[in-house]
Design an enzyme around this catalytic site. Structure first.
Site, PDB file in Angstrom:
ATOM      1  N   VAL A 163      10.305   8.316  -6.614  1.00 19.87           N
ATOM      2  CA  VAL A 163      11.101   7.126  -6.262  1.00 19.87           C
ATOM      3  C   VAL A 163      11.555   6.504  -7.580  1.00 19.87           C
ATOM      4  CG1 VAL A 163      11.137   4.894  -5.126  1.00 19.87           C
ATOM      5  CG2 VAL A 163       9.792   6.760  -4.130  1.00 19.87           C
ATOM      6  N   ARG A 174       0.835  -1.214   0.000  1.00 22.21           N
ATOM      7  CA  ARG A 174       0.000   0.000   0.000  1.00 22.21           C
ATOM      8  C   ARG A 174       0.868   1.261   0.000  1.00 22.21           C
ATOM      9  NH1 ARG A 174      -4.864  -1.786  -0.139  1.00 22.21           N
ATOM     10  NH2 ARG A 174      -5.253  -3.792   0.864  1.00 22.21           N
ATOM     11  N   ASP A 175       0.428   2.238  -0.794  1.00 20.62           N
ATOM     12  CA  ASP A 175       1.128   3.531  -0.811  1.00 20.62           C
ATOM     13  C   ASP A 175       0.970   4.193   0.554  1.00 20.62           C
ATOM     14  OD1 ASP A 175       2.053   5.590  -3.348  1.00 20.62           O
ATOM     15  OD2 ASP A 175       1.611   6.486  -1.385  1.00 20.62           O
ATOM     16  N   ILE A 176       2.042   4.802   1.026  1.00 17.63           N
ATOM     17  CA  ILE A 176       2.036   5.435   2.352  1.00 17.63           C
ATOM     18  C   ILE A 176       1.158   6.689   2.368  1.00 17.63           C
ATOM     19  CG2 ILE A 176       4.008   7.013   2.063  1.00 17.63           C
ATOM     20  CD1 ILE A 176       5.119   5.882   4.708  1.00 17.63           C
ATOM     21  N   HIS A 220       7.797   1.327 -10.680  1.00 19.32           N
ATOM     22  CA  HIS A 220       6.594   0.953  -9.925  1.00 19.32           C
ATOM     23  C   HIS A 220       5.377   1.417 -10.695  1.00 19.32           C
ATOM     24  CE1 HIS A 220       7.740   5.021  -8.619  1.00 19.32           C
ATOM     25  NE2 HIS A 220       6.441   5.261  -8.482  1.00 19.32           N
ATOM     26  N   ASN A 246       4.514   7.112 -13.294  1.00 20.11           N
ATOM     27  CA  ASN A 246       5.167   8.421 -13.419  1.00 20.11           C
ATOM     28  C   ASN A 246       6.609   8.181 -13.842  1.00 20.11           C
ATOM     29  OD1 ASN A 246       2.907   9.869 -12.534  1.00 20.11           O
ATOM     30  ND2 ASN A 246       3.433   9.502 -10.397  1.00 20.11           N
ATOM     31  N   HIS A 276       1.381   2.492 -10.035  1.00 22.24           N
ATOM     32  CA  HIS A 276       0.327   2.807  -9.067  1.00 22.24           C
ATOM     33  C   HIS A 276      -0.956   2.128  -9.537  1.00 22.24           C
ATOM     34  CE1 HIS A 276       2.356   6.458  -7.211  1.00 22.24           C
ATOM     35  NE2 HIS A 276       3.014   6.383  -8.350  1.00 22.24           N
TER      36      HIS A 276
HETATM   37  P1  5GP Z   1       6.050   8.349  -7.656  1.00 25.91           P
HETATM   38  O1  5GP Z   1       5.757   9.739  -7.199  1.00 25.91           O
HETATM   39  O2  5GP Z   1       7.552   8.105  -7.747  1.00 25.91           O
HETATM   40  O3  5GP Z   1       5.316   7.897  -8.862  1.00 25.91           O
HETATM   41  O4  5GP Z   1       5.487   7.390  -6.516  1.00 25.91           O
HETATM   42  C1  5GP Z   1       6.157   7.123  -5.336  1.00 25.91           C
HETATM   43  C2  5GP Z   1       5.098   6.742  -4.352  1.00 25.91           C
HETATM   44  O5  5GP Z   1       5.749   6.069  -3.295  1.00 25.91           O
HETATM   45  C3  5GP Z   1       4.362   7.927  -3.739  1.00 25.91           C
HETATM   46  O6  5GP Z   1       2.968   7.802  -4.010  1.00 25.91           O
HETATM   47  C4  5GP Z   1       4.678   7.826  -2.249  1.00 25.91           C
HETATM   48  O7  5GP Z   1       3.558   8.121  -1.431  1.00 25.91           O
HETATM   49  C5  5GP Z   1       5.109   6.385  -2.091  1.00 25.91           C
HETATM   50  N1  5GP Z   1       6.090   6.166  -1.051  1.00 25.91           N
HETATM   51  C6  5GP Z   1       7.227   6.892  -0.829  1.00 25.91           C
HETATM   52  N2  5GP Z   1       7.906   6.379   0.217  1.00 25.91           N
HETATM   53  C7  5GP Z   1       7.185   5.319   0.663  1.00 25.91           C
HETATM   54  C8  5GP Z   1       7.384   4.382   1.721  1.00 25.91           C
HETATM   55  O8  5GP Z   1       8.358   4.414   2.469  1.00 25.91           O
HETATM   56  N3  5GP Z   1       6.426   3.428   1.881  1.00 25.91           N
HETATM   57  C9  5GP Z   1       5.328   3.349   1.062  1.00 25.91           C
HETATM   58  N4  5GP Z   1       4.449   2.364   1.322  1.00 25.91           N
HETATM   59  N5  5GP Z   1       5.111   4.208   0.049  1.00 25.91           N
HETATM   60  C10 5GP Z   1       6.035   5.183  -0.145  1.00 25.91           C
END
Ligand code: 5GP
Ligand code: ZN
Length: 121
Positions: free
Chosen positions: A101, A34-36, A105, A92, A107
């Site tokens: 990140v 799950r996303d944080i 990945h 993204n 979403h």
């Molecule tokens: P991006 O913005 O790179 O597409 O998505 C990165 C996602 O990783 C974000 O939605 C963010 O909330 C999630 N995220 C960042 N750090 C952590 C973490 O330590 N644990 C979890 N579960 N999600 C994270």
């Protein structure tokens, strides 16, 4: 070398169990958690366990693994019961598009009224 764990990568640390996460599904080569900071009622991230900087790099280096990530995203959507209402798969790519990140990945977003809590995930 391509696919090797990166010391400063948060998702490599989650895969290694060094940072806790709420696991949704796991296979030999993928992890879903799950996303944080959820943007919809269902907001799950599916990652390859191997490190690639983004989805396109993953697909170039290992198309089979890229397919496995997508198939897992579909299984997450089924388990979360968002298939009938519909769901979004978002990759993204690049900081300018909101990637924060740099470990590939996808979403998986669905549920509720279909609106994201913020403009970008
Ligand atoms: P991006 O913005 O790179 O597409 O998505 C990165 C996602 O990783 C974000 O939605 C963010 O909330 C999630 N995220 C960042 N750090 C952590 C973490 O330590 N644990 C979890 N579960 N999600 C994270
Ligand atoms: Zn990584």
């Amino acid at each position: 070398m391509a696919g090797e764990a990166q010391v400063d990568c948060v998702f490599c640390k989650i895969v290694a169990g060094e940072i806790p996460s709420t696991k949704v599904r796991e296979t030999e080569h993928t992890l879903a958690f799950r996303d944080i900071n959820p943007q919809m009622p269902t907001h799950v991230l599916v990652v390859p366990k191997a490190h690639y900087p983004n989805a396109a790099a993953l697909a170039e280096a290992d198309p089979r693994l890229a397919g496995a990530v997508l198939a897992e995203a579909g299984r997450v959507a089924e388990e979360e019961k968002v298939v009938d209402s519909g769901y979004r798969l978002i990759f993204n790519t690049g900081a300018g598009a909101g990637q924060t990140v740099f470990h590939a990945h996808v979403h998986v977003l669905g549920g509720g009224n279909g609106e994201l809590h913020e403009k970008l995930v």
